[in-house]
Design a protein around this motif. Structure first.
Motif, PDB file in Angstrom:
ATOM      1  N   TYR A   1      16.105  26.585   0.446  1.00 34.50           N
ATOM      2  CA  TYR A   1      16.143  27.099   1.807  1.00 34.50           C
ATOM      3  C   TYR A   1      17.027  28.337   1.879  1.00 34.50           C
TER       4      TYR A   1
ATOM      5  N   VAL B   1      15.169  31.279   0.279  1.00 32.71           N
ATOM      6  CA  VAL B   1      14.104  31.773   1.157  1.00 32.71           C
ATOM      7  C   VAL B   1      14.705  32.581   2.311  1.00 32.71           C
ATOM      8  N   LYS B   2      15.838  32.110   2.814  1.00 28.67           N
ATOM      9  CA  LYS B   2      16.508  32.834   3.910  1.00 28.67           C
ATOM     10  C   LYS B   2      16.982  34.204   3.444  1.00 28.67           C
TER      11      LYS B   2
ATOM     12  N   MET C   1      11.823  33.491   5.986  1.00 32.28           N
ATOM     13  CA  MET C   1      11.707  32.437   6.989  1.00 32.28           C
ATOM     14  C   MET C   1      10.499  32.714   7.882  1.00 32.28           C
TER      15      MET C   1
ATOM     16  N   ALA D   1       6.890  31.794   2.268  1.00 28.03           N
ATOM     17  CA  ALA D   1       7.835  30.682   2.158  1.00 28.03           C
ATOM     18  C   ALA D   1       7.093  29.373   1.931  1.00 28.03           C
TER      19      ALA D   1
ATOM     20  N   VAL E   1      11.531  25.608   6.656  1.00 29.85           N
ATOM     21  CA  VAL E   1      11.406  27.072   6.618  1.00 29.85           C
ATOM     22  C   VAL E   1      10.595  27.656   7.769  1.00 29.85           C
TER      23      VAL E   1
END
Lengths: 284, 292
Positions: free
Chosen positions: A136, A139-140, A145, A150, A224
């Motif tokens: 997470y 991905v951020k 996001m 994602a 996400v």
């Protein structure tokens, strides 16, 4: 009692528990379908059978357009399409990446070959939940996001896929490759025009498995995706729960939409699917 | 093997590249990062970076009521569910495998349709069917055969049982498929040789079928324990861990800590604990396997 009658009695005795079990297995889903094709109601149906006199598909139409009253473009239909896009990308991309890696690990000699094979297998030992938090955060940081990337990219390769493709390619006779090579074909060419066409069974198996994993994933989208227009259908179902009054017809139609596509895929490709599950159980 | 030139070898690595970039970014990297974070205090709300605090996350967890409840619930869930599913799946597989059964394909489909169905959707179905209200579907059924209604999901005594029922219903088809695979691998002449001696069906099962299925059983035992340890979706959908802490499980707690309260360090410590337990299980299985 002669042999024949005792056989018939045995047959009945065996069929009864199996049939009762089968009915229990199907009952919750039959209830769901019956509610979905009966007129919408604020009370749960108390019977397994639909309302035969008033059969309707209206619930599906309403569920498809469902929470649209609140925000434009925010419907189960949208969630459904999001999920289809995600699943198709994961299946196609995943098949490509898994088969490429499985191919060289199975057929080619190069430094680190066993090591890469081992790494691919070891990913099977890492449950998703263990890596969910750093995934997470990554991905951020990537700014992904609320995007399809994602949802799709982390699932594009699977240890199971590489493992199954590797065992498959190992069994292909070496002459096939050597002939193509003598004809002057490059490795890329050999892979795509010789190896892939003879891999239909394993491609079928991996398609069903990957479709199931990606269509049904829940926690990852939950983490996400918080922009509602990007919701998957599994997330979309939580919408119905937020309402003050549950409308059982809509809810059950929505749930049917979340289950049915995969069920159709799996009924069409049943043998591939069973083959895939069993293949996973055999140590390679 | 065909001898490869340097240029060809470069091509091989290109074939590996996409898959292993993904593994590196989304599995191996995060694993190391998870270990690191588990020794840090890192709240996404208040801090911009992780701060090293040593073993505090672990020490705090073992003093945390919620964590202890989650460990207990996950353990109870696993200990009840796994033997039940294995036994149920085996019975169904033996039944379907019998020569006396005609519609094998039909039965197989019935039993593993739940396994393919979306966990979120079926959790909602069970949530409605097992509603604690007296007019809930299961309660109406109980009353119609003269029994008292039960609190089901609204009661701390019953809600874990509903989660177990749902998981059993969902998983038993998978176990059946794997056992059927195992049963098919037993050669027919084993049974033919035995059928010359007059022994009963149960003796045959105990003395012949079960020992031959042992590798399958070991595989299923480990996979099912690993699956049960990660129970999340039904709890999240049906009870959110309640009432009280009656259905709080390890992964539900991880989700709460990490993504609701954004305490990344604490949540990572839970993740590491789950990983270590599962790793030990896998190692034990490998040891048992290689002994045979």
């Amino acid at each position: 009692m002669n042999y024949k009658t005792s056989r018939i009695i045995k047959r009945i005795l065996l069929n009864i528990p199996l049939a009762i079990g089968a009915i229990i297995m199907l009952a919750p889903l039959v209830w769901m379908l019956s509610t979905a094709i009966s007129p919408n109601s604020f009370l749960p149906r108390q019977t397994l059978m639909p309302d035969w006199q008033n059969l309707t598909l209206q619930n599906f139409v309403d569920a498809w357009n469902f929470p649209s009253a609140t925000t434009e473009g925010l419907t189960m239909g949208r969630f459904f399409l999001n999920t289809v896009i995600m699943t198709v990308c994961i299946v196609i991309g995943g098949l490509l990446f898994d088969s490429m890696a499985g191919y060289v690990i199975a057929r080619k000699e190069f430094p680190g070959r066993t090591f890469f094979g081992f790494l691919a297998l070891s990913t099977l030992m890492v449950p998703f939940y263990v890596t969910a938090i750093p995934q997470y955060l990554i991905v951020k940081d990537l700014g992904w996001m609320n995007t399809f990337q994602a949802l799709i990219v982390p699932s594009l390769a699977s240890g199971m896929g590489i493992h199954l493709f590797r065992s498959h390619f190992r069994s292909v006779p070496i002459e096939l490759e050597e002939c193509a090579k003598l004809d002057g074909a490059s490795d890329f060419r050999i892979f795509f025009s010789v190896m892939i066409p003879i891999s239909k069974p394993i491609i079928g198996t991996m398609t069903t498995l990957k479709a199931m994993w990606s269509w049904n994933q829940f926690l990852w989208p939950l983490i996400v995706i918080n922009d509602k227009t990007m919701y998957t259908i599994q997330q979309g179902l939580t919408f119905f729960q937020g309402l003050a009054v549950t409308q059982y017809g809509y809810l059950c139609a929505g749930m049917t939409l979340a289950i049915l596509p995969l069920l159709v895929v799996f009924l069409c490709m049943q043998n591939f699917f069973i083959g895939g599950l069993t293949a996973g159980a055999v140590k390679g | 093997m065909i001898v490869a030139s340097k240029r060809e070898r470069f091509g091989y690595y290109l074939f590996l590249l996409p898959a292993f970039i993904i593994f590196g970014t989304f599995i191996f990297g995060p694993m190391i990062y998870s270990f690191y974070l588990s020794f840090c205090k890192y709240s996404l709300v208040t801090a911009t970076s992780a701060k090293w605090i040593g073993l505090d996350n672990y020490l705090n967890l073992f003093k945390n009521m919620q964590f202890l409840a989650a460990v207990k619930n996950t353990a109870i869930f696993t200990v009840i569910l796994v033997p039940l599913t294995l036994f149920g799946g085996l019975m169904v597989a033996i039944g379907i495998n019998s020569k006396l059964i005609k519609y094998k394909r039909f039965y197989k489909i019935c039993y593993y349709i739940p396994y393919v169905s979306s966990m979120v959707a079926v959790s909602y179905v069970f949530k409605i069917l097992f509603s604690g209200r007296p007019d809930g579907v299961m309660n109406a059924l109980l009353q119609s055969i003269g029994l008292e209604p039960i609190g089901w999901l609204a009661s701390a005594d019953w809600d874990l049982i509903v989660v177990i029922l749902l998981s059993f219903w969902k998983q038993v088809g998978y176990v059946m498929i794997i056992y059927l695979g195992g049963l098919l691998a037993i050669p027919d002449d084993v049974y033919e040789a035995v059928s010359l001696d007059p022994i009963s069906g149960t003796t045959m099962l105990r003395k012949i079928t079960l020992p031959l299925l042992k590798p399958t059983t070991m595989f299923l035992l480990v996979t099912e324990v690993i699956n049960s340890f990660q129970i999340f979706t039904p709890v999240h959908v049906m009870t959110s861990g309640g009432p009280g802490m009656a259905t709080l499980t390890l992964v539900t707690l991880l989700y709460e800590k990490g993504f609701k309260n954004s305490e990344m360090g604490q949540a990572s410590a839970i993740a590491v604990i789950i990983f270590v337990v599962l790793l030990i299980l896998s190692i034990i299985q490998n040891k048992v396997d290689s002994k045979e």
